[in-house]
Design an enzyme around this catalytic site. Sequence first.
Site, mmCIF file in Angstrom:
data_model
loop_
_atom_site.group_PDB
_atom_site.id
_atom_site.type_symbol
_atom_site.label_atom_id
_atom_site.label_comp_id
_atom_site.label_asym_id
_atom_site.label_seq_id
_atom_site.Cartn_x
_atom_site.Cartn_y
_atom_site.Cartn_z
ATOM 1 N N ARG A 100 -23.945 -0.313 6.716
ATOM 2 C CA ARG A 100 -22.974 0.135 5.726
ATOM 3 C C ARG A 100 -21.598 0.148 6.388
ATOM 4 N NH1 ARG A 100 -24.447 5.657 4.629
ATOM 5 N NH2 ARG A 100 -22.963 5.672 2.925
ATOM 6 N N ARG A 138 -17.366 3.569 -2.710
ATOM 7 C CA ARG A 138 -18.240 3.914 -1.592
ATOM 8 C C ARG A 138 -18.372 2.708 -0.674
ATOM 9 N NH1 ARG A 138 -22.021 7.989 -2.871
ATOM 10 N NH2 ARG A 138 -21.269 9.193 -4.641
ATOM 11 N N ASP A 154 -16.985 -0.415 5.415
ATOM 12 C CA ASP A 154 -15.954 -0.742 4.433
ATOM 13 C C ASP A 154 -15.886 -2.244 4.215
ATOM 14 O OD1 ASP A 154 -15.287 1.888 4.208
ATOM 15 O OD2 ASP A 154 -13.228 1.673 4.903
ATOM 16 N N GLN A 162 -4.552 -13.703 1.306
ATOM 17 C CA GLN A 162 -3.763 -14.259 0.206
ATOM 18 C C GLN A 162 -4.570 -14.653 -1.025
ATOM 19 O OE1 GLN A 162 -1.479 -17.363 2.146
ATOM 20 N NE2 GLN A 162 0.077 -15.896 2.737
ATOM 21 N N ASN A 202 -6.448 -17.805 9.501
ATOM 22 C CA ASN A 202 -6.618 -16.510 10.174
ATOM 23 C C ASN A 202 -8.023 -15.943 10.016
ATOM 24 O OD1 ASN A 202 -4.256 -15.963 11.531
ATOM 25 N ND2 ASN A 202 -3.362 -14.664 9.941
ATOM 26 N N ASP A 203 -8.353 -15.580 8.774
ATOM 27 C CA ASP A 203 -9.605 -14.848 8.613
ATOM 28 C C ASP A 203 -10.104 -14.821 7.181
ATOM 29 O OD1 ASP A 203 -7.855 -12.973 7.383
ATOM 30 O OD2 ASP A 203 -7.596 -11.935 9.279
ATOM 31 N N ASP A 249 4.860 -15.186 8.670
ATOM 32 C CA ASP A 249 3.509 -15.686 8.865
ATOM 33 C C ASP A 249 2.813 -15.940 7.527
ATOM 34 O OD1 ASP A 249 3.750 -15.716 11.575
ATOM 35 O OD2 ASP A 249 2.477 -13.979 11.953
ATOM 36 N N GLY A 250 3.079 -15.098 6.541
ATOM 37 C CA GLY A 250 2.457 -15.278 5.221
ATOM 38 C C GLY A 250 2.802 -16.623 4.617
#
Lengths: 251, 251, 251, 251
Positions: free
Chosen positions: C136, C119, C138, C208, C108-109, C34-35
């Site tokens: 907040r 943090r 990740d 990527q 994809n995204d 897929d990559g």
Amino acid sequence: ESAAYLVDMETIEPIDRTDLPKYEPDLVISLGGDGTLLSAARAFAQTNTPIVGVNLGSLGFLTEVPVNELYETIEAWMQGSAVLDERSLMCAELVRDGRHFRTWDALNDVVIAKGAIARMGEFTIKLDGQLVAGFRADGVIVSTPTGSTAYTLGAGGPILMPQLDAMVLTAICPHLLTIRPIVVPGDAEICVAVDVVPHETYLTVDGQEAVELLLGDAIYCRRSKHSVKLLRLRPNGLFNVLRSKLSWGSR
Amino acid sequence: ESAAYLVDMETIEPIDRTDLPKYEPDLVISLGGDGTLLSAARAFAQTNTPIVGVNLGSLGFLTEVPVNELYETIEAWMQGSAVLDERSLMCAELVRDGRHFRTWDALNDVVIAKGAIARMGEFTIKLDGQLVAGFRADGVIVSTPTGSTAYTLGAGGPILMPQLDAMVLTAICPHLLTIRPIVVPGDAEICVAVDVVPHETYLTVDGQEAVELLLGDAIYCRRSKHSVKLLRLRPNGLFNVLRSKLSWGSR
Amino acid sequence: ESAAYLVDMETIEPIDRTDLPKYEPDLVISLGGDGTLLSAARAFAQTNTPIVGVNLGSLGFLTEVPVNELYETIEAWMQGSAVLDERSLMCAELVRDGRHFRTWDALNDVVIAKGAIARMGEFTIKLDGQLVAGFRADGVIVSTPTGSTAYTLGAGGPILMPQLDAMVLTAICPHLLTIRPIVVPGDAEICVAVDVVPHETYLTVDGQEAVELLLGDAIYCRRSKHSVKLLRLRPNGLFNVLRSKLSWGSR
Amino acid sequence: ESAAYLVDMETIEPIDRTDLPKYEPDLVISLGGDGTLLSAARAFAQTNTPIVGVNLGSLGFLTEVPVNELYETIEAWMQGSAVLDERSLMCAELVRDGRHFRTWDALNDVVIAKGAIARMGEFTIKLDGQLVAGFRADGVIVSTPTGSTAYTLGAGGPILMPQLDAMVLTAICPHLLTIRPIVVPGDAEICVAVDVVPHETYLTVDGQEAVELLLGDAIYCRRSKHSVKLLRLRPNGLFNVLRSKLSWGSR
């Protein structure tokens, strides 16, 4: 229906499940699936009698002994080399009109849930007397670690290792975003109060015994004094069962 | 029960809900909560009549007009400056014994669910004829974007913006790990086949109309030809409603 | 690294990926996983060239053609009987200091995420200019329907059928309870503003291409003008791939 | 950075955090937020010194004492009427090349996570030597009950009551459907083995101490011999803090 019944060898009559413990067997053999074993477990909850959970079909979460290992398991038990997997039970007390109404011992879970065409109920949850939350939902599940792979799993609950001394509370389809499954110590007391009771709301024990709930009923869940002793040939491997039954960890 | 009914000004008799469209009103005013509006929306689904959803209590997902803005909203409508928020309906067809049995238009959702004390049902889901999955669960929800903030939310579904041309399928307490809510295009056809039907399994439309399901029943969900026109003073702000009703985004 | 490169038949030199479209091939064959295909898809995004995604290892979400079907697929393409599966791309624009900085097309995204020892960041999300929420976390993922089976899945997002004209926004490990994945129409504009940027926060496209983000950066995600044409021998079956790659629907 | 430091009254020099316990204080006062307290807790983990967690800003999960109750709390402590809330610590041991490398005590959690632009890592989890699962993910969190309201919450973990003798393991963005948070007894040993280590994978303790991981590293998490004694004026009410910090239970 999924009755674990014996035959009285003198009268050749089937024995009512609640009378089974009076015969004081040294060992109970449950032939069927998890439902049969849950039924047997509650029947013998107040005894120390070990139970062999033989699965007649596919591997169960509780009935891990395949039928072709039954005699080997019994021999191991007679020689003292079988494994006793002790599972804690939960005691649920229904309080109605402020008074004790009835108690049940549950191996898997206690479910408070509305009927298919009813509106949502409203529940208030307390933990050792302190308010956890009040919310509208289809229902609430209080589960033992053993029951965490049963109904609680479908409601999004975590997996609890069977040896953990704990209970887990999970809401069923709550109409709010601000709740999560809560894992509490085994010596805690969870109270589920039924504030608004829609048509046909039931308390169900291990998916087998049910009683219709009324407005103002409260259900108290605590660690039971009793436990179930599951007899096996080898030590239990929860994740092996999860892999087999729920494709656990597979891609 | 949550009836949106009018009074016939000549006979001073309340009018049965299904007869309401015959009076061909220019505007429908729904006074109550989301339940009242859902009921009115289905009654007028096959017309182009706009509906003002006035909330008599707290802000609703569908009834965003507070009672003190009612006349201002009607004036805006007469002057052509009000906002028409068109919401797509979903059409559910029940097929029994291989034949058409009945259809419903739903503004929120179609729910297939078992009763409180029943065992889990077994469902097979197909999308445009292709197998999605077969599984045991308490039930299945097929929802419009409008319904994504209703029952689907409690079952762990995503939020769909109302303008999206889509449906979302969500399982209720499935006893497997390998399923997720699925969002499908508005022109797709979702089929839910009832493979094992426990005691008292119902199809419920918008939480209001219900029919008991039988073994072998199949429910087909498609985009309806009809839509609902919600009239408002100002453009809709879904996230404002979510913040107000579900503490959306708050810490 | 996962380079889809060709060899210039005259110079026998490998060709830089960004130069590939200049050669105006009639067909692109992506050999890898897929990559590799994601990389080829972005390279040829502004062309109409179909791509055959051949998997050299196991079946991929995008690379569904096994190597032994390659020639059959090419023949089908030459005879006009192959299936063109058109997938919409998403265009992400990075605005820095209030000015256009760069755009990318993603199959994809687009992921905005902090580094391993940083943090949490703080993000504000807007949809067509309206506040969705500030929180907040990740990070944040904006995904196409095609990408809903990729990173978004791990963050708890729903499955979107590839043909759906939509984007889905999912928070990565948000430190609040009051958020859910949001599915928006394909013509909407999602803006992710970076309010507090921890050490090493990156924008990543299809896993990527990456650029480090600075305080005050804003990323706008919209439907791209371009699309990717995946060539196959047979129509695509998303749930077959899900069953094969993620044990979808299995017990 | 979020240093809890004292000043040596004779030299008027700030004291290095690791030297703090040598001064053998009777009481530690942490002024700041949860980060400051986590830092102080680890510094005094091997002592019996109680800690007062004073929040200078908003209420914290760990720093529940508002600054205006500080003196009252100290007086209550001197009179023996203050509440000691003992929280268990988790001990994480990093084993590298098959040998002990280093241990840490954690009050909240131990996180193994990849960097922002890295591919997913591969992890194998064992519980008391038995395979739990192997999977690709952004990372893995092993948390104490105290830490269940911290990072674990964002990754979808359950709430554990602080008194529970347990640890909870939660995957961060796993790319599979067949995993769930797992709650294990406090005397269990969780091993996280790093099978494929992407660029910049870190072990982080309480979000404060970090070490880069190498291929083949294994992290063992067990109950620590030590604990933290949080001093308060009144008994702790976890759900009050959840309501204040995370809108717990609100609609």
